[in-house]
Design a protein around this motif. Structure first.
Motif, mmCIF file in Angstrom:
data_model
loop_
_atom_site.group_PDB
_atom_site.id
_atom_site.type_symbol
_atom_site.label_atom_id
_atom_site.label_comp_id
_atom_site.label_asym_id
_atom_site.label_seq_id
_atom_site.Cartn_x
_atom_site.Cartn_y
_atom_site.Cartn_z
ATOM 1 N N SER A 152 7.638 -28.381 -43.440
ATOM 2 C CA SER A 152 8.925 -27.995 -42.860
ATOM 3 C C SER A 152 8.962 -26.529 -42.445
ATOM 4 C CB SER A 152 10.051 -28.225 -43.864
ATOM 5 O OG SER A 152 9.984 -29.523 -44.363
ATOM 6 N N LEU A 153 7.919 -25.793 -42.792
ATOM 7 C CA LEU A 153 7.942 -24.348 -42.580
ATOM 8 C C LEU A 153 8.263 -24.001 -41.121
ATOM 9 C CD1 LEU A 153 7.487 -21.899 -44.446
ATOM 10 C CD2 LEU A 153 5.182 -21.720 -43.497
ATOM 11 N N THR A 154 9.279 -23.167 -40.947
ATOM 12 C CA THR A 154 9.722 -22.774 -39.619
ATOM 13 C C THR A 154 9.405 -21.311 -39.340
ATOM 14 O OG1 THR A 154 11.550 -24.284 -39.937
ATOM 15 C CG2 THR A 154 11.696 -22.821 -38.070
ATOM 16 N N SER A 155 9.671 -20.461 -40.355
ATOM 17 C CA SER A 155 9.314 -19.060 -40.124
ATOM 18 C C SER A 155 8.604 -18.474 -41.320
ATOM 19 C CB SER A 155 10.545 -18.233 -39.750
ATOM 20 O OG SER A 155 11.515 -18.313 -40.757
ATOM 21 N N LEU A 156 7.585 -17.697 -41.009
ATOM 22 C CA LEU A 156 6.749 -17.076 -42.017
ATOM 23 C C LEU A 156 6.689 -15.601 -41.662
ATOM 24 C CD1 LEU A 156 4.723 -17.463 -44.372
ATOM 25 C CD2 LEU A 156 2.937 -17.693 -42.639
ATOM 26 N N ARG A 157 7.332 -14.780 -42.487
ATOM 27 C CA ARG A 157 7.344 -13.340 -42.184
ATOM 28 C C ARG A 157 6.769 -12.589 -43.374
ATOM 29 N NH1 ARG A 157 10.389 -12.436 -37.443
ATOM 30 N NH2 ARG A 157 11.999 -14.011 -37.053
ATOM 31 N N LEU A 158 5.556 -12.078 -43.198
ATOM 32 C CA LEU A 158 4.839 -11.426 -44.291
ATOM 33 C C LEU A 158 4.259 -10.095 -43.801
ATOM 34 C CD1 LEU A 158 2.786 -14.524 -45.604
ATOM 35 C CD2 LEU A 158 4.915 -13.660 -46.543
ATOM 36 N N GLY A 159 5.103 -9.248 -43.227
ATOM 37 C CA GLY A 159 4.624 -7.965 -42.699
ATOM 38 C C GLY A 159 4.350 -6.968 -43.798
ATOM 39 N N GLY A 160 3.230 -6.279 -43.715
ATOM 40 C CA GLY A 160 2.924 -5.201 -44.654
ATOM 41 C C GLY A 160 2.818 -5.653 -46.093
ATOM 42 N N CYS A 161 2.194 -6.799 -46.329
ATOM 43 C CA CYS A 161 2.085 -7.346 -47.693
ATOM 44 C C CYS A 161 0.727 -7.055 -48.325
ATOM 45 C CB CYS A 161 2.317 -8.850 -47.677
ATOM 46 S SG CYS A 161 3.998 -9.317 -47.237
ATOM 47 N N SER A 162 -0.056 -6.184 -47.715
ATOM 48 C CA SER A 162 -1.416 -5.908 -48.202
ATOM 49 C C SER A 162 -2.228 -7.196 -48.347
ATOM 50 C CB SER A 162 -1.397 -5.151 -49.532
ATOM 51 O OG SER A 162 -0.719 -3.937 -49.399
ATOM 52 N N LEU A 163 -2.002 -8.138 -47.455
ATOM 53 C CA LEU A 163 -2.764 -9.391 -47.482
ATOM 54 C C LEU A 163 -4.172 -9.130 -46.984
ATOM 55 C CD1 LEU A 163 -0.035 -11.688 -45.920
ATOM 56 C CD2 LEU A 163 -0.866 -11.805 -48.277
ATOM 57 N N HIS A 164 -5.121 -9.854 -47.522
ATOM 58 C CA HIS A 164 -6.480 -9.752 -47.003
ATOM 59 C C HIS A 164 -7.063 -11.149 -46.873
ATOM 60 C CE1 HIS A 164 -7.582 -10.236 -51.213
ATOM 61 N NE2 HIS A 164 -6.815 -9.198 -51.506
ATOM 62 N N GLY A 165 -8.332 -11.220 -46.624
ATOM 63 C CA GLY A 165 -8.943 -12.541 -46.442
ATOM 64 C C GLY A 165 -8.623 -13.097 -45.068
#
Ligand SMILES: *[C@@H]1O[C@H](CO)[C@@H](O)[C@H](O)[C@H]1NC(C)=O
Ligand SMILES: *[C@@H]1O[C@H](CO)[C@@H](O)[C@H](O)[C@H]1NC(C)=O
Ligand SMILES: *[C@@H]1O[C@H](CO)[C@@H](O)[C@H](O)[C@H]1NC(C)=O
Ligand SMILES: *[C@@H]1O[C@H](CO)[C@@H](O)[C@H](O)[C@H]1NC(C)=O
Ligand SMILES: *[C@@H]1O[C@H](CO)[C@@H](O)[C@H](O)[C@H]1NC(C)=O
Ligand SMILES: *[C@@H]1O[C@H](CO)[C@@H](O)[C@H](O)[C@H]1NC(C)=O
Ligand SMILES: *[C@@H]1O[C@H](CO)[C@@H](O)[C@H](O)[C@H]1NC(C)=O
Length: 862
Positions: free
Chosen positions: A254-267
């Motif tokens: 169901s995911l419509t919006s994914l907002r993950l700015g500046g989360c120090s994500l890697h990979g």
């Protein structure tokens, strides 16, 4: 009652009268009832919905906070130098909702409270932007409201308290918004118990030091994704997650919006996410170590927004990107995408925002079909190695407001068709190889506020109408081949604030109207001649707006117009390298903001000290009077009241308003920020210019005599001192040893005598020293910083001896000085130079909250 017969006209009339009376009485009752209810809710005619326990809990909740309007403007948003699209204080209504909660009233009618219509229990609480201040504690009565389904507490100030784990007990929650509310610490794992969650928003500001306030552990992130199977909206901007994105995220159908700015994500960003049919928004910028590629797309895809700015996504944009027929925003600034740019991108007819800047489309030529993207409002293609000509079809993009093509290899003429873009506000074409003249069709650009054409090959005269485009505030034409004199068509509409014409081939006299509204005028490096017209400093009523005036490297003659005294905001005055013939302008002392004064290489003469005319230059950080014909001596107290150079540099003050640059001595430089706000059609624009300067005094190559004023030792933050090539006599003042920031000291070619003071050995930052060609005598202090300077720093002093010279000293017992305790470390161990480097590495530009890095007076690379 008698049966009413419709056949009888009298009964019908009677009936109508009755109905009328009935209506009037009902209406009257209604009016009186509602009047009554305003006075008191104890009226038995009202049903109270709100159960007492709910009301009490809400009142207790209210009692836990103070109501103070928060000031978020000083907090960081995700992505440095990046406009924050998520918070604009003006967009949101902000007032202390809870202040208007009246005990007497039904709590279900309170602002922000919604109750279940049957049970009366509170099911939704919206207190966003409500001035709440104080910690949210785990014993808060909020957690007694078990029926809550929606909570919005965004944009409050919970004083850096931790998000209580008790949220996990409100298991009915479907919507939880705690964003930008000054929570800190770890997001509790109990949040993932909320399995009905539909929309979760925990986005946050950053700390002052640009670190995250909120953290979410890798396991907690995975659990959250695992459990919240109904999730549609996930917003975690600037929450430090420091992990890769779990693949299971792609199970959230169901995911419509994914907002993950500046989360120090890697990979690696899971490709399968791009295939989620319902996903409309992928917004993951500023995860600098997040890698990924764009897969092939299907036309069943619903993507509307893709924002990957400042990530490590790479590869090519797939040709199938043209199938994303809902896409309205594509932002991939500063990734590692390579050429070619698929022409199918020109099929994305819904695009309003396209940013491909800072990628590697090396040598790619823009297709003319780019002009098909008729809905584009913003088109940013800077620093991406594009080449060829700019297609004239861009002139079809008539909704465009912001077009930035700077720093590429575009060549040829600027397409005249750009004159059709009559909504354009910003046009940046700097640092390309555009040639020819400025197209006359630009006259159409009545909304244009900023025009940057710096560093191209444009020629011809600067069209006079350009100066009077009705909205133009910033006009940057430096480093081109423009010729001829400046003329203006209708000077009454001249409203420019910043004008850079430096490094061109302009000539003639400068026109009087230039002073009208300008704050920054840079004419450096042209062939302007004649006198500096005094009218430019008195023109009109707006005459005192000038903060920076650079007329250096021209052929100006005559005197410095005294009308300059009207420019009470002047911070920088550079008249260097002209033919100006005048006495020292003592009256400049009355300019309270003056920080940089450069008169270098002119024909100034006479003394720079006078018993009644001389006071001080309290704010100066640069004084360059070198290569003139100044004479006379300076009293020992000459530098006594020079406030700015006396202060130890305030290296923590980010709002410093210092200016300047000097020739090519960057290793001695400091960077200062100069900010200026401008009002443009009611909206405030902020322009920050960062300039490179160092605090310096250069009196070299004049005819000064007498002793070097001992008060020079008061200028604690002086970085460079040059008194070379004068007739200074007496000994070197030992107070020079107090200049702990000094990096360069040139006293060569004078008539200085006596010994070299031992105190010079205290100057631990000294990188350049020249004492040559004087009459110094005795030993050079040994075993110190001075050992690092070679023969030519001391030559031409027949009486001097030391290991650097052929003449060795007879008595070699030279005391090795110990650093005074308070000088072991420079005051403020702050690594200012690192900061300088940080700024120098990036050319980031923007107005309306943006930064301009200025180097050597020029806006290079813009
Ligand atoms: C909640 O806890 C704080 C300390 O953590 C305490 O000061 C306060 O009195 C408590 N409030 C209630 C209503 O128990
Ligand atoms: C995120 O957390 C990691 C590990 O705790 C840390 O090294 C990093 O500096 C943090 N990043 C930010 C932006 O706070
Ligand atoms: C782009 O549109 C043109 C014409 O509408 C079509 O022929 C072409 O196949 C489309 N390209 C893509 C990649 O969708
Ligand atoms: C810029 O264009 C001119 C011709 O207009 C050409 O002579 C010059 O080599 C070009 N410069 C660069 C750097 O491409
Ligand atoms: C100026 O703009 C109008 C539309 O507003 C357009 O019709 C006209 O062609 C433009 N003129 C030039 C010289 O581009
Ligand atoms: C000091 O000034 C003289 C004369 O203007 C110049 O030749 C010399 O290079 C300057 N010294 C330094 C360190 O800049
Ligand atoms: C010192 O100054 C003299 C004269 O100005 C110059 O010839 C010499 O090169 C300078 N030495 C250094 C190290 O710059």
């Amino acid at each position: 009652m008698k049966r009413i017969s419709y056949q009888n006209p009298y009964t019908l009339m009677l009936y109508l009268v009755l109905v009328f009376i009935l209506l009037v009485s009902c209406f009257g009752t209604y009016v009186s009832c509602s009047k009554y209810s305003n006075v008191s809710t104890t009226s038995s005619s009202l049903v109270t919905l709100c159960p007492p326990d709910q009301s009490t809990a809400l009142q207790q909740f209210k009692g836990q906070f103070a109501f103070v309007k928060p000031n978020f403007t000083s907090y960081y948003y995700y992505c440095p130098h990046y406009e924050n699209p998520y918070y604009d204080a003006d967009v949101y209504e902000s007032y202390p909702k809870m202040k208007f909660w009246k005990k007497e009233k039904d709590c279900c009618s309170w602002d922000g409270v919604t109750c279940n219509t049957k049970t009366g229990k509170v099911v939704a609480l919206d207190l966003s932007n409500s001035w709440l201040q104080g910690p949210l504690r785990s014993n808060s009565s909020l957690f007694k409201l078990h029926a809550l389904r929606r909570i919005n507490l965004s944009y409050n100030n919970f004083s850096f308290s931790v998000i209580p784990s008790e949220f996990g007990q409100l298991f009915r929650l479907t919507h939880l918004d705690l964003s930008f509310s000054m929570f800190s610490g770890h997001i509790p794992s109990e949040i993932s118990f909320l399995t009905h969650m539909f929309s979760l928003s925990l986005s946050s500001f950053l700390n002052y030091d640009a670190t995250s306030l909120l953290h979410l552990g890798e396991v907690e992130f995975a659990n959250l994704v695992q459990n919240m199977t109904n999730l549609r909206h996930l917003l975690l901007h600037q929450v430090n997650i420091s992990s890769s994105i779990p693949k299971s995220l792609a199970n959230l159908f169901s995911l419509t919006s994914l907002r993950l700015g500046g989360c120090s994500l890697h990979g690696k960003f899971p490709e399968s996410l791009f295939q989620l049919h319902k996903l409309e928004v992928i917004d993951v910028p500023c995860n600098y170590h997040l890698t990924g590629i764009l897969p092939e797309f299907q036309s069943s895809n619903s993507l509307r927004e893709v924002t990957l700015d400042y990530t490590n996504f790479s590869g090519k944009l797939p040709n199938s990107i043209g199938k994303l027929n809902s896409l309205s925003r594509l932002a991939i600034r500063q990734c590692n995408f390579v050429r070619p740019l698929p022409s199918s991108i020109c099929n994305l007819s819904q695009l309003t925002y396209l940013d491909l800047s800072l990628n590697h489309f090396t040598g790619h030529v823009l297709p003319s079909t780019l002009g098909n993207l008729a809905k584009l409002v913003v088109l940013l293609l800077y620093s991406s190695q594009f080449s060829g000509e700019v297609p004239s079809s861009l002139g079809n993009l008539t909704r465009l407001e912001d077009l930035r093509l700077r720093n590429n290899s575009f060549r040829g003429q600027i397409p005249a068709s750009l004159g059709n873009l009559n909504r354009l506000k910003k046009l940046y074409l700097s640092s390309n190889n555009f040639s020819g003249q400025i197209p006359a069709s630009f006259r159409n650009l009545t909304e244009l506020t900023i025009l940057r054409l710096i560093d191209n090959n444009l020629d011809g005269v600067i069209p006079s109408w350009l100066f009077t485009l009705p909205s133009l505030k910033i006009l940057l034409l430096a480093s081109n081949q423009f010729t001829g004199p400046l003329t203006v068509q209708n000077m009454s509409s001249f409203e420019l604030q910043i004008l850079h014409l430096n490094a061109n081939k302009l000539d003639g006299r400068i026109p009087r109207w230039l002073g009208r509204s300008l704050e920054i005028l840079n004419l450096q490096g042209n062939n302007f001649s004649g006198r500096i017209p005094h009218e430019i400093f008195t023109y009109g009523s707006m005459n005192n707006t000038m903060t920076l005036l650079d007329l250096s490297h021209n052929q100006f003659q005559g005197r410095v117009p005294q009308s300059l005294i009207n420019c009470s905001k002047l911070q920088v005055l550079n008249l260097g390298h002209n033919q100006i013939s005048d006495t020292f302008p003592f009256w400049l002392q009355s300019l309270p903001e003056l920080q940089v004064l450069v008169l270098r290489s002119n024909k100034f003469f006479g003394p720079i000290w006078h018993p009644t005319k001389y006071l001080d230059f309290g704010n100066l950080v640069i004084m360059d009077l070198s290569v003139n014909h100044f004479t006379g001596s300076l009293p020992s107290k000459y530098f006594r009241n020079w406030g700015s150079m006396s202060e130890a540099p305030d290296r923590n003050n980010s709002d410093m308003e210092y200016f300047g640059q000097y020739e090519n001595r960057s290793q001695y430089s400091f960077t200062y920020k100069y900010s200026m706000s401008m009002t443009n059609k009611g909206s405030e624009m902020l322009l920050i210019e960062t300039l490179t300067i160092f605090k310096s005094i250069d009196l070299s190559n004049n005819r000064f005599d007498g002793e070097i004023p001992s008060s020079i030792g008061k200028l604690h933050s002086l970085v460079m001192l040059n008194l070379s090539s004068n007739n200074f006599t007496g000994s070197i003042p030992s107070s020079l040893g107090n200049l702990s920031e000094l990096e360069s000291l040139d006293l060569s070619k004078n008539k200085l005598s006596g010994r070299i003071p031992q105190q010079l050995a205290d100057l631990t930052f000294l990188e350049y020293l020249n004492l040559s060609h004087n009459q110094l005598a005795g030993p050079i202090p040994q075993g110190t910083q001075l050992d690092t300077f070679s023969y030519s720093a001391f030559e031409g002093n027949p009486g001097l001896c030391g290991s650097q010279l052929s003449k060795k000293c007879e008595n070699t017992v030279t005391p090795i000085p110990f650093l005074r305790k308070d000088e072991e470390e420079p005051e403020n161990g702050f690594t200012w130079k690192v900061v300088v480097m940080g700024y120098a590495c990036g050319f980031v530009v923007g107005v309306v909250i943006g930064h301009v890095i200025l180097s050597r007076w020029y806006f290079y690379g813009l």
